[in-house]
Design a protein around this motif. Structure first.
Motif, PDB file in Angstrom:
ATOM      1  N   ILE A 183       0.865  -1.146   0.112  1.00  0.00           N
ATOM      2  CA  ILE A 183       0.062   0.042  -0.169  1.00  0.00           C
ATOM      3  C   ILE A 183       0.698   1.452  -0.055  1.00  0.00           C
ATOM      4  CG2 ILE A 183      -1.958   1.197   1.021  1.00  0.00           C
ATOM      5  CD1 ILE A 183      -2.529  -1.636   0.350  1.00  0.00           C
ATOM      6  N   HIS A 184       1.437   1.423  -1.124  1.00  0.00           N
ATOM      7  CA  HIS A 184       2.170   2.708  -1.299  1.00  0.00           C
ATOM      8  C   HIS A 184       1.594   3.589  -2.566  1.00  0.00           C
ATOM      9  CE1 HIS A 184       5.315   1.449   1.404  1.00  0.00           C
ATOM     10  NE2 HIS A 184       5.322   0.334   0.905  1.00  0.00           N
ATOM     11  N   GLU A 185       1.393   4.725  -2.145  1.00  0.00           N
ATOM     12  CA  GLU A 185       0.697   5.633  -3.266  1.00  0.00           C
ATOM     13  C   GLU A 185       1.535   6.627  -3.896  1.00  0.00           C
ATOM     14  OE1 GLU A 185      -2.724   7.687  -1.432  1.00  0.00           O
ATOM     15  OE2 GLU A 185      -2.271   6.697   0.368  1.00  0.00           O
ATOM     16  N   GLY A 319      -3.079  -0.421   4.365  1.00  0.00           N
ATOM     17  CA  GLY A 319      -1.778  -1.345   4.975  1.00  0.00           C
ATOM     18  C   GLY A 319      -1.451  -0.511   6.200  1.00  0.00           C
ATOM     19  N   PHE A 320      -1.212  -1.508   7.163  1.00  0.00           N
ATOM     20  CA  PHE A 320      -0.729  -1.054   8.414  1.00  0.00           C
ATOM     21  C   PHE A 320       0.083  -1.970   9.035  1.00  0.00           C
ATOM     22  CE2 PHE A 320      -4.307  -3.473   9.625  1.00  0.00           C
ATOM     23  CZ  PHE A 320      -4.283  -4.145  10.857  1.00  0.00           C
ATOM     24  N   GLU A 321       1.170  -1.565  10.072  1.00  0.00           N
ATOM     25  CA  GLU A 321       2.091  -2.268  10.854  1.00  0.00           C
ATOM     26  C   GLU A 321       1.905  -1.949  12.271  1.00  0.00           C
ATOM     27  OE1 GLU A 321       5.552  -1.020   8.793  1.00  0.00           O
ATOM     28  OE2 GLU A 321       5.063  -1.416   7.025  1.00  0.00           O
ATOM     29  N   VAL A 322       2.296  -3.197  13.149  1.00  0.00           N
ATOM     30  CA  VAL A 322       2.003  -2.827  14.607  1.00  0.00           C
ATOM     31  C   VAL A 322       3.275  -3.551  15.083  1.00  0.00           C
ATOM     32  CG1 VAL A 322       0.732  -4.031  16.293  1.00  0.00           C
ATOM     33  CG2 VAL A 322      -0.345  -3.796  14.052  1.00  0.00           C
ATOM     34  N   ASP A 323       3.803  -2.684  16.031  1.00  0.00           N
ATOM     35  CA  ASP A 323       4.777  -2.965  16.810  1.00  0.00           C
ATOM     36  C   ASP A 323       4.928  -4.364  17.624  1.00  0.00           C
ATOM     37  OD1 ASP A 323       7.452  -2.351  17.980  1.00  0.00           O
ATOM     38  OD2 ASP A 323       6.395  -1.645  19.931  1.00  0.00           O
ATOM     39  N   GLY A 324       5.799  -5.025  17.402  1.00  0.00           N
ATOM     40  CA  GLY A 324       5.861  -6.501  18.169  1.00  0.00           C
ATOM     41  C   GLY A 324       5.525  -7.523  17.152  1.00  0.00           C
ATOM     42  N   TYR A 325       4.823  -7.101  16.223  1.00  0.00           N
ATOM     43  CA  TYR A 325       4.339  -8.550  15.304  1.00  0.00           C
ATOM     44  C   TYR A 325       5.086  -8.198  13.823  1.00  0.00           C
ATOM     45  CZ  TYR A 325       0.639  -9.005  18.620  1.00  0.00           C
ATOM     46  OH  TYR A 325      -0.130  -9.686  19.784  1.00  0.00           O
ATOM     47  N   THR A 326       5.182  -9.336  13.261  1.00  0.00           N
ATOM     48  CA  THR A 326       5.135  -9.451  11.700  1.00  0.00           C
ATOM     49  C   THR A 326       3.899  -9.363  11.301  1.00  0.00           C
ATOM     50  OG1 THR A 326       5.421 -11.668  11.558  1.00  0.00           O
ATOM     51  CG2 THR A 326       7.581 -10.595  12.034  1.00  0.00           C
ATOM     52  N   GLY A 327       3.741  -9.067   9.767  1.00  0.00           N
ATOM     53  CA  GLY A 327       2.533  -9.114   9.383  1.00  0.00           C
ATOM     54  C   GLY A 327       1.991 -10.519   9.387  1.00  0.00           C
ATOM     55  N   GLY A 328       2.735 -11.423   9.226  1.00  0.00           N
ATOM     56  CA  GLY A 328       2.161 -12.861   9.374  1.00  0.00           C
ATOM     57  C   GLY A 328       1.834 -13.413  10.733  1.00  0.00           C
ATOM     58  N   GLU A 329       2.446 -12.933  11.574  1.00  0.00           N
ATOM     59  CA  GLU A 329       2.145 -13.427  13.133  1.00  0.00           C
ATOM     60  C   GLU A 329       0.857 -12.549  13.456  1.00  0.00           C
ATOM     61  OE1 GLU A 329       6.795 -13.653  14.968  1.00  0.00           O
ATOM     62  OE2 GLU A 329       5.557 -11.665  15.079  1.00  0.00           O
ATOM     63  N   PHE A 341     -10.154 -12.372   8.765  1.00  0.00           N
ATOM     64  CA  PHE A 341      -9.253 -12.641   7.467  1.00  0.00           C
ATOM     65  C   PHE A 341      -8.843 -11.351   7.099  1.00  0.00           C
ATOM     66  CE2 PHE A 341     -11.691 -16.466   6.869  1.00  0.00           C
ATOM     67  CZ  PHE A 341     -10.621 -17.499   6.182  1.00  0.00           C
ATOM     68  N   THR A 342      -7.498 -11.240   7.159  1.00  0.00           N
ATOM     69  CA  THR A 342      -6.763 -10.096   6.630  1.00  0.00           C
ATOM     70  C   THR A 342      -5.912 -10.451   5.375  1.00  0.00           C
ATOM     71  OG1 THR A 342      -5.289  -9.937   8.389  1.00  0.00           O
ATOM     72  CG2 THR A 342      -7.018  -8.665   8.580  1.00  0.00           C
ATOM     73  N   GLY A 343      -5.186  -9.551   4.539  1.00  0.00           N
ATOM     74  CA  GLY A 343      -4.070  -9.736   3.926  1.00  0.00           C
ATOM     75  C   GLY A 343      -2.700  -9.282   4.206  1.00  0.00           C
ATOM     76  N   GLY A 344      -1.743  -9.982   3.550  1.00  0.00           N
ATOM     77  CA  GLY A 344      -0.458  -9.233   4.005  1.00  0.00           C
ATOM     78  C   GLY A 344       0.435  -8.748   2.854  1.00  0.00           C
ATOM     79  N   ALA A 345       1.481  -7.996   3.036  1.00  0.00           N
ATOM     80  CA  ALA A 345       2.376  -7.517   1.916  1.00  0.00           C
ATOM     81  C   ALA A 345       3.654  -7.442   2.639  1.00  0.00           C
ATOM     82  CB  ALA A 345       1.903  -6.151   1.269  1.00  0.00           C
ATOM     83  N   GLY A 346       4.867  -8.271   2.010  1.00  0.00           N
ATOM     84  CA  GLY A 346       6.039  -8.012   2.945  1.00  0.00           C
ATOM     85  C   GLY A 346       5.921  -8.600   3.985  1.00  0.00           C
ATOM     86  N   GLN A 347       7.066  -8.273   4.696  1.00  0.00           N
ATOM     87  CA  GLN A 347       7.227  -8.768   6.200  1.00  0.00           C
ATOM     88  C   GLN A 347       6.484  -8.478   7.249  1.00  0.00           C
ATOM     89  OE1 GLN A 347      11.683  -8.731   7.605  1.00  0.00           O
ATOM     90  NE2 GLN A 347      10.767 -10.061   9.063  1.00  0.00           N
ATOM     91  N   TYR A 348       6.027  -6.949   7.223  1.00  0.00           N
ATOM     92  CA  TYR A 348       5.476  -6.266   8.293  1.00  0.00           C
ATOM     93  C   TYR A 348       3.845  -5.708   7.979  1.00  0.00           C
ATOM     94  CZ  TYR A 348      10.094  -6.596  10.404  1.00  0.00           C
ATOM     95  OH  TYR A 348      11.253  -6.970  11.058  1.00  0.00           O
ATOM     96  N   THR A 349       3.775  -5.778   6.970  1.00  0.00           N
ATOM     97  CA  THR A 349       2.447  -5.022   6.300  1.00  0.00           C
ATOM     98  C   THR A 349       1.156  -5.916   6.381  1.00  0.00           C
ATOM     99  OG1 THR A 349       3.707  -3.439   5.189  1.00  0.00           O
ATOM    100  CG2 THR A 349       1.203  -3.535   4.854  1.00  0.00           C
ATOM    101  N   VAL A 350       0.153  -5.489   7.090  1.00  0.00           N
ATOM    102  CA  VAL A 350      -1.253  -5.918   6.915  1.00  0.00           C
ATOM    103  C   VAL A 350      -2.081  -5.254   6.145  1.00  0.00           C
ATOM    104  CG1 VAL A 350      -3.443  -6.975   8.367  1.00  0.00           C
ATOM    105  CG2 VAL A 350      -0.951  -7.198   9.209  1.00  0.00           C
ATOM    106  N   ARG A 351      -2.650  -6.223   5.178  1.00  0.00           N
ATOM    107  CA  ARG A 351      -3.574  -5.386   4.003  1.00  0.00           C
ATOM    108  C   ARG A 351      -5.203  -5.660   4.634  1.00  0.00           C
ATOM    109  NH1 ARG A 351      -2.050  -6.476  -1.986  1.00  0.00           N
ATOM    110  NH2 ARG A 351      -1.049  -8.610  -1.112  1.00  0.00           N
ATOM    111  N   LEU A 352      -5.786  -4.490   4.565  1.00  0.00           N
ATOM    112  CA  LEU A 352      -7.302  -4.638   4.509  1.00  0.00           C
ATOM    113  C   LEU A 352      -7.925  -4.399   3.146  1.00  0.00           C
ATOM    114  CD1 LEU A 352      -7.930  -2.733   7.803  1.00  0.00           C
ATOM    115  CD2 LEU A 352      -7.551  -4.987   7.672  1.00  0.00           C
ATOM    116  N   LEU A 353      -8.381  -5.296   2.405  1.00  0.00           N
ATOM    117  CA  LEU A 353      -9.024  -5.238   1.242  1.00  0.00           C
ATOM    118  C   LEU A 353     -10.612  -5.653   1.276  1.00  0.00           C
ATOM    119  CD1 LEU A 353      -6.124  -6.569  -0.525  1.00  0.00           C
ATOM    120  CD2 LEU A 353      -6.801  -4.076  -0.670  1.00  0.00           C
ATOM    121  N   PRO A 354     -11.380  -5.342   2.208  1.00  0.00           N
ATOM    122  CA  PRO A 354     -12.953  -5.882   2.485  1.00  0.00           C
ATOM    123  C   PRO A 354     -13.880  -5.451   1.191  1.00  0.00           C
ATOM    124  CG  PRO A 354     -12.468  -3.892   3.758  1.00  0.00           C
ATOM    125  CD  PRO A 354     -11.206  -4.160   3.132  1.00  0.00           C
ATOM    126  N   ALA A 355     -14.994  -6.204   1.303  1.00  0.00           N
ATOM    127  CA  ALA A 355     -15.920  -5.537   0.326  1.00  0.00           C
ATOM    128  C   ALA A 355     -16.193  -4.384   0.522  1.00  0.00           C
ATOM    129  CB  ALA A 355     -17.267  -6.554   0.516  1.00  0.00           C
TER     130      ALA A 355
END
Length: 373
Positions: A183-185, A319-329, A341-355
């Protein structure tokens, strides 16, 4: 026979869905903030969508593009009106990669040039030309390697000018918002300058709106925040709410020639019925406006959380990142502990792509879960 083992799977199988929720065989309810990777645009099992494709398959599910298909013309009219590009032409195909493949080929046909400019961390698909324009060597085989694609950093207009001045380029291809990259604009100013540079050098501008388009950003296309009009626009993902479909929107300045593009399944009767139903529901339920409103709430609330270190995006492409977690965790914790359910991108980013129909109530329930981390 077994499946070719290329996917990393969670041990969960949704068997039905409704709106922004999916359910497993035992009835466990999961909030779907992933939308099957931005594909579910109007919600799971929307009754108007179900009726449209059921009625169509009962009449005629498929015939080839060797005959007239009035559904294609109906779809073109509705898409032109909804997007603001009613003076453009429409080519229908099956997937985002195929849409980008045809857009690149069309640019080369039109300009007589062979080179493409793309951007760092770009993702445009997994077919030959699309993957060559994708900045990820891990998914590009030696067969896909080419000297015809140059990558420059996103939002670096000086790099664009330098490259476009070195040799003739058929097209610049850019995502409305980079999705797979995390999620980079592109900034509005950058897109405006990029459009000017393309015009100056006779280079066609291709806007890949496959993930960022169809209302996801809070406008029909993400590039519309910048007020530009590209030469070619590609879209897929949410166009038919899960039925395979994609489209290339083509400027009236680009001439068509018989046989230059083609597809067996693209624009088939079922795909068109599904895509028409999506546009009808989007209009009736004001889903572009809903994406803007609910997305603004989610972005605002995520930014308030002390453990959230970064939030990016527009509308319901976040896209967002949380201290203390990788995106996968974090994705696993949300999925298994909180049924989200959420999505991911790279090591740390969680993606939200809902309806695009995600309710404010469901958005609030997600924020309440995030406050517990």
């Amino acid at each position: 026979m077994t499946l070719f083992d290329v996917y990393s799977l969670y041990d969960i199988e949704p068997v039905r869905g409704k709106g922004s929720h999916v359910f497993t065989e035992d009835g466990t309810d999961y909030l779907d903030l992933y939308g099957g990777h931005a594909v579910i645009s109007i919600g799971h099992a929307h009754p108007e969508y179900v009726k449209a494709i059921s009625d169509q398959v009962a009449n005629l599910g498929f015939y080839s593009n060797s005959v007239n298909n009035s559904l294609q013309h109906k779809l073109a009219g509705k898409l032109g009106k909804a997007s603001g590009y009613d003076d453009y032409s429409l080519f229908l195909c099956n997937s985002g990669a195929e849409a980008n493949e045809n857009a690149i080929k069309l640019a080369s046909f039109t300009t007589g040039r062979e080179n493409i400019l793309a951007f760092s961390k770009a993702f445009h698909g997994r077919t030959s030309g699309a993957v060559a324009a994708t900045d990820n060597p891990a998914i590009r085989s030696r067969f896909n390697e080419t000297n015809n694609v140059t990558f420059v950093p996103l939002n670096d207009i000086d790099a664009v000018k330098t490259v476009l001045d070195t040799r003739d380029y058929a097209a610049v291809i850019i995502e409305g918002i980079q999705g797979v990259a995390g999620i980079h604009e592109p900034s509005d100013k950058f897109l405006q300058l990029l459009a000017e540079e393309c015009k100056r050098t006779g280079t066609l501008l291709i806007l890949d709106e496959i993930q960022s388009g169809y209302g996801r950003s809070g406008k029909f296309f993400a590039h519309q925040y910048a007020g530009i009009r590209p030469d070619i626009i590609t879209c897929a993902k949410g166009i038919a709410n899960g039925f395979p479909a994609a489209a290339v929107l083509i400027s009236p300045d680009i001439p068509a020639k018989k046989g230059m593009l083609g597809t067996t399944f693209g624009g088939n009767h079922l795909a068109c019925a599904a895509a028409i139903a999506v546009l009808d529901v989007m209009e009736k339920e004001n889903l572009v406006e809903n994406a803007a409103k609910v997305g603004e709430y989610l972005i605002s609330e995520l930014k308030k959380l002390p453990k959230v270190t970064d939030v990016r995006g527009k509308g319901l492409m976040i896209g967002f990142e949380v201290d203390g977690y990788t995106g996968g965790e974090l994705r696993k914790k949300l999925l298994f502990d909180h049924h989200i359910f959420t999505g991911g991108a790279g090591q740390y980013t969680v993606r939200l792509l809902p309806a695009l129909s995600l309710s404010l109530e469901d958005a609030k329930s997600f924020i309440e879960v995030m406050k517990q981390l």
